[in-house]
Design a protein around this motif. Sequence first.
Motif, PDB file in Angstrom:
ATOM      1  N   LEU A  71       0.790  -1.384   0.057  1.00 39.36           N
ATOM      2  CA  LEU A  71      -0.167  -0.144   0.012  1.00 39.36           C
ATOM      3  C   LEU A  71       0.820   1.200   0.162  1.00 39.36           C
ATOM      4  O   LEU A  71       0.453   2.262  -0.425  1.00 39.36           O
ATOM      5  CB  LEU A  71      -0.995  -0.057   1.168  1.00 39.36           C
ATOM      6  N   ASP A 175      -7.427   5.090   4.374  1.00 40.25           N
ATOM      7  CA  ASP A 175      -6.375   3.807   4.624  1.00 40.25           C
ATOM      8  C   ASP A 175      -6.796   2.797   5.384  1.00 40.25           C
ATOM      9  O   ASP A 175      -6.994   2.838   6.693  1.00 40.25           O
ATOM     10  CB  ASP A 175      -5.107   4.551   5.008  1.00 40.25           C
ATOM     11  N   TYR A 178      -5.924  -1.819   8.397  1.00 36.32           N
ATOM     12  CA  TYR A 178      -6.360  -2.883   9.390  1.00 36.32           C
ATOM     13  C   TYR A 178      -7.567  -3.228   9.246  1.00 36.32           C
ATOM     14  O   TYR A 178      -8.386  -3.654  10.499  1.00 36.32           O
ATOM     15  CB  TYR A 178      -5.726  -2.281  10.655  1.00 36.32           C
ATOM     16  N   THR A 201      -4.339  -3.571   2.078  1.00 31.27           N
ATOM     17  CA  THR A 201      -2.952  -4.175   2.170  1.00 31.27           C
ATOM     18  C   THR A 201      -3.190  -5.557   2.424  1.00 31.27           C
ATOM     19  O   THR A 201      -4.049  -6.078   3.161  1.00 31.27           O
ATOM     20  CB  THR A 201      -1.891  -3.555   3.043  1.00 31.27           C
ATOM     21  N   SER A 203      -0.418  -7.026   3.727  1.00 28.35           N
ATOM     22  CA  SER A 203       0.742  -7.218   4.723  1.00 28.35           C
ATOM     23  C   SER A 203       0.284  -7.638   6.231  1.00 28.35           C
ATOM     24  O   SER A 203       1.264  -8.292   6.817  1.00 28.35           O
ATOM     25  CB  SER A 203       1.477  -5.711   4.879  1.00 28.35           C
ATOM     26  N   LYS A 204      -0.864  -7.332   6.551  1.00 27.51           N
ATOM     27  CA  LYS A 204      -1.122  -7.394   7.918  1.00 27.51           C
ATOM     28  C   LYS A 204      -2.172  -8.639   8.112  1.00 27.51           C
ATOM     29  O   LYS A 204      -1.472  -9.610   8.415  1.00 27.51           O
ATOM     30  CB  LYS A 204      -2.013  -6.249   8.213  1.00 27.51           C
ATOM     31  N   ARG A 212       5.281  -7.644  -0.374  1.00 27.72           N
ATOM     32  CA  ARG A 212       4.738  -6.144  -0.958  1.00 27.72           C
ATOM     33  C   ARG A 212       3.752  -6.239  -1.812  1.00 27.72           C
ATOM     34  O   ARG A 212       3.745  -6.190  -2.776  1.00 27.72           O
ATOM     35  CB  ARG A 212       6.002  -5.608  -1.564  1.00 27.72           C
TER      36      ARG A 212
HETATM   37  C1  PLP Z   1      -1.802   2.991   7.847  1.00 30.35           C
HETATM   38  C2  PLP Z   1      -0.978   1.876   7.274  1.00 30.35           C
HETATM   39  N1  PLP Z   1      -1.095   2.148   5.883  1.00 30.35           N
HETATM   40  C3  PLP Z   1      -0.258   1.489   4.980  1.00 30.35           C
HETATM   41  C4  PLP Z   1       0.752   0.681   5.610  1.00 30.35           C
HETATM   42  C5  PLP Z   1       1.623   0.188   4.494  1.00 30.35           C
HETATM   43  O1  PLP Z   1       1.255  -1.099   4.136  1.00 30.35           O
HETATM   44  P1  PLP Z   1       2.016  -1.991   3.099  1.00 30.35           P
HETATM   45  O2  PLP Z   1       3.080  -2.999   3.816  1.00 30.35           O
HETATM   46  O3  PLP Z   1       0.966  -2.667   2.325  1.00 30.35           O
HETATM   47  O4  PLP Z   1       2.950  -1.082   2.133  1.00 30.35           O
HETATM   48  C6  PLP Z   1       1.032   0.528   6.814  1.00 30.35           C
HETATM   49  C7  PLP Z   1       1.885  -0.382   7.379  1.00 30.35           C
HETATM   50  O5  PLP Z   1       2.334  -0.417   8.497  1.00 30.35           O
HETATM   51  C8  PLP Z   1       0.105   1.346   7.668  1.00 30.35           C
HETATM   52  O6  PLP Z   1       0.085   1.112   9.083  1.00 30.35           O
END
Ligand code: PLP
Length: 346
Positions: A71, A175, A178, A201, A203-204, A212
């Motif tokens: 993201l 965004d 989460y 994302t 990622s979480k 990525r």
């Molecule tokens: C609020 C927020 N947006 C975006 C990201 C970044 O996500 P990505 O790993 O997909 O780049 C994070 C990562 O900690 C985040 O906390």
Amino acid sequence: MTHYEKPPELYDGLRLHQNENTAGCSPRVLEALAALGPNQIGFYPPYATATEKCASYFGVDSDRVVLTNGLDEGIMALAVRYLRQRDGVVPEALVPEPAFEIFRFDTAVAGGRLVQVMPNPDFSFPLEPVLAAITPETRVVFLTNPNNPTGVSMPLEAIRAIARRVPREAVVFVDEAYAEFAGRTFIPDLPSFPNVIVGRTFSKAFGLAGLRIGALVGAPDVLDSVRHAVPVYSVNIAAVVAVQAALADMDHVREYLRQVQQSKRLLYAACDRNGLEYRSSDANFVLVCAGDRTADLVKGAADRRIYIRDRSTEPGCAGCFRVGTGLVEHTERFIAVMDEVLCGVR
Ligand SMILES: Cc1ncc(COP(=O)(O)O)c(C=O)c1O
């Protein structure tokens, strides 16, 4: 500070400082990666199927989704599209604090002007001050729901109110890194609010941070203008196959979500026991206010190779640290250290 300083590269212990999924990805992802062949690795990656699968997960058509290299890349593309100075106008980025710090840095990189709105003491969303800070030069309002670093959610109605108020040339960025943990999203509202772009994302909740991959979701014509600022093949083939495998194993995600809920309950109880304030979180981390004991806790944990993030310098967060609350076993390890360190400093 106008540039981002990455947290130190701490990979030799328990990483509870970057909100990652410490359970890791689904085993199906590993199988999909192992099955990658030379013909896939040798060619530029195809995106249609992965985009369709992601769109279906988000409940939208494919033309409403742009895949990005995390993201982070989507946020930078948005900044490049909306916050470059043009015709003598310095575009403004509105950021309710405390916020994901990347918004600040990307605004600076693109050449925009940062307008920060300071937080309420309880971190509830400061809607009136945000509305009052909108000007004819506002081009992006950066929102995070639930927020990082507080874990606090904002009402969807506040997003609608902001989207109604911003200038015609602006976008509201929501965004939702989460969102899986909160079980709430603005995506169903998007057809009524074409000036809102949602960021997601893998990622979480999905545990793919190392690969990525993220996505922007929004109205096709608005997204098109952002797409031009995303390098053509920025999402690599490993992320393309991994995201599809991850989406095919929602049981893995559900089990992580279940552990996150239990972890948060355990951490809240430990904070209550130790007389520490915290914010009830809708994410996979908790912001804890330990006041002048924060530095000892961060150091005491690091000495035992458990990493948490001191957020003391973020607006409204004096004396606070943020700790990931994922696998119960990991949360229990941190709580044991917290009890031990606090016993020593009392
Ligand atoms: C609020 C927020 N947006 C975006 C990201 C970044 O996500 P990505 O790993 O997909 O780049 C994070 C990562 O900690 C985040 O906390």
